[in-house]
Design an enzyme around this catalytic site. Structure first.
Site, PDB file in Angstrom:
ATOM      1  N   GLY A  28       0.804  -1.216   0.000  1.00 11.37           N
ATOM      2  CA  GLY A  28       0.000   0.000   0.000  1.00 11.37           C
ATOM      3  C   GLY A  28       0.834   1.262   0.000  1.00 11.37           C
ATOM      4  N   GLY A  32      -1.000   7.877   1.322  1.00  9.28           N
ATOM      5  CA  GLY A  32      -1.054   7.959   2.777  1.00  9.28           C
ATOM      6  C   GLY A  32       0.241   7.639   3.481  1.00  9.28           C
ATOM      7  N   TYR A 172     -12.993  -4.019  12.040  1.00  9.96           N
ATOM      8  CA  TYR A 172     -11.700  -3.342  11.949  1.00  9.96           C
ATOM      9  C   TYR A 172     -10.865  -3.598  13.202  1.00  9.96           C
ATOM     10  CZ  TYR A 172      -8.198   0.318  11.376  1.00  9.96           C
ATOM     11  OH  TYR A 172      -7.002   1.000  11.259  1.00  9.96           O
TER      12      TYR A 172
END
Length: 304
Positions: A28, A32, A172
């Site tokens: 990823g 971010g 989560y």
């Protein structure tokens, strides 16, 4: 003698050591915290591999990073993609940063039918780490969250896919608790095998990224958008615990987060975790369950 907080209260990415000749894979890395982590490791001299779902977006992100980079496709929500990535890795790897994640989505399933947050945040990284482990030479850093304490605060071993009782926050929190238990059991196994590789975890505190924009609840998305502007620290500050865990001489199974109030912001330091995240029996049980779900077994031979 200065306290740990006193030694780290001014630590930032400019204090990274020279990483020339070292290779890091970051999941990823196209946005971010992952992108900031990639930028700083590359600036320090590391060769950074962007492990991303979208090669075009990954390539565009890598083009903004000075230094040595490459882009490889990896979809953590598809274990076939994870295996393909690992099969294509044929050289030593100094540092694996399990950074990618999804947060508080509407109920969805991975390609193999797992609950999306548990499947992506935990099972995808569990599979990737185990398949790459014979080539890892230094450490594995997994990005967890202070929200591992939220939800029910436990792993739902009876049904980790939460069928019929899905809740975005519960799912989560379970996935982030799994990240910490995975780190704990991975370090135990590495130590038992006599490996010098270390497993560590980090969390960014409350950092402003696009992760919060995918919440299943529109009101929660709006609240988080305001929080990102008013309360959160920057993504650059949020990446510091990961960079600290990736570069400093810390004991295996260490957990790094911000030193400020409620671990929401501040310079990186060692932080605590919930009792559930420190349970070695739960860590072993999760590992066994993860092997059963992914078909991936521990394969690191003891060091002679």
């Amino acid at each position: 003698m200065p306290t740990l907080n006193a030694m780290t209260d001014k630590w930032n990415a400019t204090h990274l050591p020279d990483l020339t000749g070292r290779t890091a894979v970051i999941t990823g890395a196209n946005s971010g915290l992952g992108l900031v982590t990639a930028q700083e490791l590359a600036r320090a001299g590391a060769h950074v591999v962007f492990a991303v779902r979208d090669l075009a977006r990954g390539g565009a992100a890598a083009a903004t990073v000075g230094g040595s980079t490459e882009v490889r496709r990896l979809d953590l929500a598809d274990l076939d993609s994870v295996r393909e990535f690992a099969d294509g890795w044929d050289r030593p790897l100094d540092l694996l940063i399990n950074n990618a994640g999804v947060m508080m989505l509407p109920e969805r399933r991975t390609e193999q039918g797992f609950e999306m947050q548990f499947g992506t945040n935990h099972l995808g990284h569990f599979t990737l780490t185990n398949l790459l482990l014979p080539r890892i030479t230094d450490r594995v850093v997994t990005v967890a969250s202070g929200l591992h304490r939220a939800g029910d605060g436990v792993i739902h071993f009876g049904d980790v896919n939460l069928r019929g009782r899905y809740n975005p926050t519960r799912a989560y929190a379970q996935s982030k608790l799994a990240n910490l238990l995975f780190t704990l059991e991975l370090q135990r196994r590495l130590t038992e095998a006599g490996s010098p590789v270390r497993a560590l975890a980090a969390h960014p505190g409350y950092a402003a990224t696009n992760l919060q924009s995918h919440h299943a609840n529109p009101l929660a998305r709006a609240f988080m958008a305001v929080g990102n502007k008013v309360f959160a620290q920057s993504d650059r500050a949020g990446a510091l615990p990961t960079l600290y865990a990736a570069s400093q001489d810390l004991p295996g199974a260490s957990y790094v987060g911000p030193a400020g109030l409620a671990e929401m912001r501040g310079a990186p330091t060692l932080v605590g975790r919930s009792a559930a995240a420190s349970d070695p029996e739960a860590a072993r049980r999760l590992w066994t369950l993860s092997e059963e779900m992914t078909g991936v077994k521990w394969g690191l031979e003891p060091v002679a």
